[in-house]
Design a protein around this motif. Structure first.
Motif, PDB file in Angstrom:
ATOM      1  N   GLU A 453      69.171 -27.719  10.318  1.00  0.00           N
ATOM      2  CA  GLU A 453      69.041 -28.087   8.712  1.00  0.00           C
ATOM      3  C   GLU A 453      69.520 -26.811   8.067  1.00  0.00           C
ATOM      4  OE1 GLU A 453      65.677 -28.966   5.484  1.00  0.00           O
ATOM      5  OE2 GLU A 453      64.849 -28.800   7.173  1.00  0.00           O
ATOM      6  N   PHE A 454      69.554 -25.611   8.428  1.00  0.00           N
ATOM      7  CA  PHE A 454      70.145 -24.475   7.616  1.00  0.00           C
ATOM      8  C   PHE A 454      71.048 -23.781   8.569  1.00  0.00           C
ATOM      9  CE2 PHE A 454      65.532 -25.204   6.369  1.00  0.00           C
ATOM     10  CZ  PHE A 454      65.690 -25.570   4.915  1.00  0.00           C
ATOM     11  N   ALA A 455      71.952 -24.278   9.019  1.00  0.00           N
ATOM     12  CA  ALA A 455      72.923 -23.807  10.039  1.00  0.00           C
ATOM     13  C   ALA A 455      73.877 -22.749   9.164  1.00  0.00           C
ATOM     14  CB  ALA A 455      74.051 -24.999  10.625  1.00  0.00           C
ATOM     15  N   GLY A 456      74.117 -21.630   9.756  1.00  0.00           N
ATOM     16  CA  GLY A 456      74.879 -20.605   9.407  1.00  0.00           C
ATOM     17  C   GLY A 456      74.398 -20.000   8.005  1.00  0.00           C
ATOM     18  N   SER A 457      72.985 -20.272   7.699  1.00  0.00           N
ATOM     19  CA  SER A 457      72.113 -19.196   6.676  1.00  0.00           C
ATOM     20  C   SER A 457      71.845 -17.949   7.352  1.00  0.00           C
ATOM     21  CB  SER A 457      70.946 -20.023   6.240  1.00  0.00           C
ATOM     22  OG  SER A 457      70.289 -20.269   7.180  1.00  0.00           O
ATOM     23  N   VAL A 458      71.451 -16.971   6.347  1.00  0.00           N
ATOM     24  CA  VAL A 458      70.916 -15.765   6.774  1.00  0.00           C
ATOM     25  C   VAL A 458      69.625 -15.953   7.360  1.00  0.00           C
ATOM     26  CG1 VAL A 458      70.026 -13.416   5.904  1.00  0.00           C
ATOM     27  CG2 VAL A 458      72.142 -14.498   4.857  1.00  0.00           C
ATOM     28  N   GLU A 459      68.725 -17.100   7.084  1.00  0.00           N
ATOM     29  CA  GLU A 459      67.511 -17.057   7.480  1.00  0.00           C
ATOM     30  C   GLU A 459      67.670 -17.450   8.697  1.00  0.00           C
ATOM     31  OE1 GLU A 459      67.402 -17.021   3.042  1.00  0.00           O
ATOM     32  OE2 GLU A 459      68.792 -18.062   4.413  1.00  0.00           O
ATOM     33  N   SER A 460      68.483 -18.816   9.164  1.00  0.00           N
ATOM     34  CA  SER A 460      68.630 -19.140  10.555  1.00  0.00           C
ATOM     35  C   SER A 460      68.893 -18.054  11.520  1.00  0.00           C
ATOM     36  CB  SER A 460      69.644 -20.132  10.411  1.00  0.00           C
ATOM     37  OG  SER A 460      69.801 -20.785  11.652  1.00  0.00           O
ATOM     38  N   ARG A 461      69.660 -17.149  10.985  1.00  0.00           N
ATOM     39  CA  ARG A 461      70.032 -16.164  12.020  1.00  0.00           C
ATOM     40  C   ARG A 461      68.893 -15.093  12.459  1.00  0.00           C
ATOM     41  NH1 ARG A 461      74.719 -16.291   8.769  1.00  0.00           N
ATOM     42  NH2 ARG A 461      74.308 -14.108   8.020  1.00  0.00           N
ATOM     43  N   ALA A 462      68.419 -14.969  11.117  1.00  0.00           N
ATOM     44  CA  ALA A 462      67.294 -13.726  11.192  1.00  0.00           C
ATOM     45  C   ALA A 462      66.047 -14.521  12.048  1.00  0.00           C
ATOM     46  CB  ALA A 462      66.783 -13.618   9.698  1.00  0.00           C
ATOM     47  N   LEU A 463      65.774 -15.746  11.869  1.00  0.00           N
ATOM     48  CA  LEU A 463      64.734 -16.326  12.613  1.00  0.00           C
ATOM     49  C   LEU A 463      64.978 -16.231  13.955  1.00  0.00           C
ATOM     50  CD1 LEU A 463      61.966 -17.810  12.190  1.00  0.00           C
ATOM     51  CD2 LEU A 463      63.287 -20.010  12.420  1.00  0.00           C
ATOM     52  N   ARG A 464      66.208 -16.240  14.565  1.00  0.00           N
ATOM     53  CA  ARG A 464      66.495 -16.145  15.984  1.00  0.00           C
ATOM     54  C   ARG A 464      66.212 -14.486  16.337  1.00  0.00           C
ATOM     55  NH1 ARG A 464      66.547 -20.430  19.557  1.00  0.00           N
ATOM     56  NH2 ARG A 464      67.668 -22.156  18.630  1.00  0.00           N
TER      57      ARG A 464
END
Length: 518
Positions: A453-464
């Motif tokens: 849903e939020f591909a490429g977002s800072v949040e997506s990378r940070a969650l990983r």
């Protein structure tokens, strides 16, 4: 602002980017909530009565069962009379719609019902002011406008139908204008407001010709006049004072018009308030207006937020608004027991105003009464289901009292409020599985959905990255470095705060490793 309310407001801002909200939330988890403090002796009986009355479902009955403010100097009967403004209106939109489906016969029955309310307003002290409340459903909504149009078509000589339709136009005009200072409202919006008011004024005027005692019409004309015409305001005030000089709504309209911010003066305001107090024996609810001049002076002239100024004002009259402000002066200093005493009165008279109830929540949380605070928060969400700030406070409490898993239903509801709220809420929803490690598969599936849903977002990378840290994965430090070194376009200082936190975490890990080598 109390510590809890401050926390919830910060958290709401952080939720817009998700990452920092999660980081802050995880850190705050380690902070225990304050233990429950016993009632001070001087407040024990008061709060026992307050919390017992809380269980009453009916707003008016609950208000009347509440104890009065300790040490008050309220005029006799003022508080109980003020509670009558919480009575369920005699008519609902649904009931009116059913009658109007019957055409002229239904309209005649509706008119007769409103005529009885008007007669009771003047003849039955127990029914005073209820005719005003009967029109409250005629707001800016299309449904209310359609109902009023059908009523006036079925009964073209009905004064009540004229006021119903005029009330719809008045509400629509006020909605267009908004609550910002008039100088900040674009001209096109002001013109739309004036257009709506131009439709309302002749309807109100006709209503007063058809039924000269219908003071609802001239009170609303006063409101329109405050916005667009001094002469209209003055003439409507004069007419209202002739028609219905002891009505709460009439006298309150006169007081509002006398305020300096609406072109009056402190002398005029004090004169209008003195009139209310002097006539409270005729209509006890007028006693609820006896502190309006003092409250205005403290808030707008002195601009004081000192409880020494506000405590005496709260004891002059049962005004929920003034007691809310007085309570805030205490809560700003973490003086929670007096703050809660006053907040209980503010909620007593305004049970469906979230901005007042959240003050009671803040004091309750700081004093350790989480169960009562949670009930208040649930009521706030019923009254303001679209405000993310209140979800944040409820989630904050649930995390500490029932665990992160208990927050999931509310995070999902919060995710439906807006796109920014969704990003932050879903980040934290996924994180609940990671932090509690209760269901690794659901956590991984949640992260996968978040990525999609939020591909490429800072949040997506940070969650990983966060997932690696929480699993103590050996690759966590390298992943964090890669996250920090990756280019990012977000020019948001909150991202910088998050980065600083991750840098601190790396430094702490490196220090621990170096200590082990020694």
């Amino acid at each position: 602002m109390t510590a809890v309310s401050g926390f919830s407001r910060w958290l709401a801002a952080f939720a817009a980017i998700g990452v920092l909200a999660s980081t802050w939330s995880a850190q705050a988890q380690t902070e225990p909530l304050p233990p429950r403090q016993p009632f001070p002796t001087e407040y024990r009986e008061y709060f026992e009565q307050v919390f017992a009355a809380d269980a009453i479902a009916d707003d008016e009955a609950r208000c009347k069962a509440m104890p009065d403010l300790p040490g008050n100097r309220w005029l006799p009967g003022a508080a109980q009379a003020r509670c009558s403004l919480l009575r369920a209106p005699a008519w609902s939109l649904e009931r009116m719609e059913k009658l109007l489906k019957r055409g002229k016969g239904g309209a005649a029955e509706l008119d007769a019902g409103f005529a009885r309310l008007l007669e009771e307003h003047y003849q039955d002290p127990a029914q005073r002011e209820q005719i005003f409340r009967a029109f409250q459903f005629f707001d800016e909504s299309a449904r209310a406008g359609d109902l009023a149009q059908r009523w006036i078509r079925a009964a073209p000589e009905s004064a009540f139908a004229h006021v119903a339709l005029a009330s719809h136009y008045l509400a629509a005009g006020e909605q267009v204008r908004g609550t910002t200072a008039v100088g900040e409202v674009p001209e096109e919006r002001l013109q739309l407001m004036r257009d709506k008011f131009d439709q309302a004024v002749p309807l109100y005027a006709k209503a007063l010709v058809l039924e000269p005692r219908l003071s609802v019409a001239c009170v609303d004309l006063i409101a329109i006049g405050r916005h667009v015409s001094n002469s209209l305001e003055e003439n409507a005030t004069r007419q209202c004072m002739q028609i219905d000089p002891y009505s709460y709504y009439v006298v309150y309209a006169r007081i509002t018009s006398a305020e300096p911010k609406w072109g009056g003066s402190m002398a005029q305001l004090r004169e209008a308030v003195a009139y209310a107090a002097a006539n409270a024996e005729r209509n006890p609810i007028l006693g609820a207006l006896a502190a309006e001049a003092d409250g205005y002076e403290a808030a707008w002239v002195k601009k004081s937020w000192d409880s020494k100024d506000w405590d005496p004002i709260a004891r002059i009259a049962p005004s929920g608004t003034l007691m809310n402000w007085a309570g805030e002066t205490h809560r700003n200093r973490m003086d929670n027991w007096p703050g809660l005493v006053l907040a209980a009165q503010a909620v007593r008279f305004w049970p469906h105003r979230p901005s007042f109830r959240i003050g009671r929540v803040d004091a309750l949380l700081n004093l350790g009464y989480y169960d009562i605070a949670m009930r208040d928060l649930q009521q706030i969400l019923r009254d303001a289901p679209g405000d993310a700030t209140y979800y944040e406070t409820l989630i904050y409490v649930l995390e500490r009292t029932q665990g992160r898993a208990a927050t999931r239903p509310y995070l999902l509801r919060m995710a439906e409020l807006s796109k920014p709220a969704r990003l932050g809420a879903m980040y934290r929803y996924c994180e609940t599985f990671l932090l509690e490690q209760s269901d690794a598969k659901r956590g991984e599936a949640c992260i996968k959905d978040f990525d999609a849903e939020f591909a490429g977002s800072v949040e997506s990378r940070a969650l990983r990255v966060r997932a690696l840290h929480l699993r103590s994965d050996p690759d966590a430090t390298a992943a964090t470095r890669a996250f920090l070194e990756a280019p990012r376009s977000e020019a948001n200082w909150l991202i910088g705060v998050y980065i600083e936190f991750e840098q601190w975490q790396i430094q702490a890990e490196e220090a621990q490793q170096n200590k082990g080598r020694r």
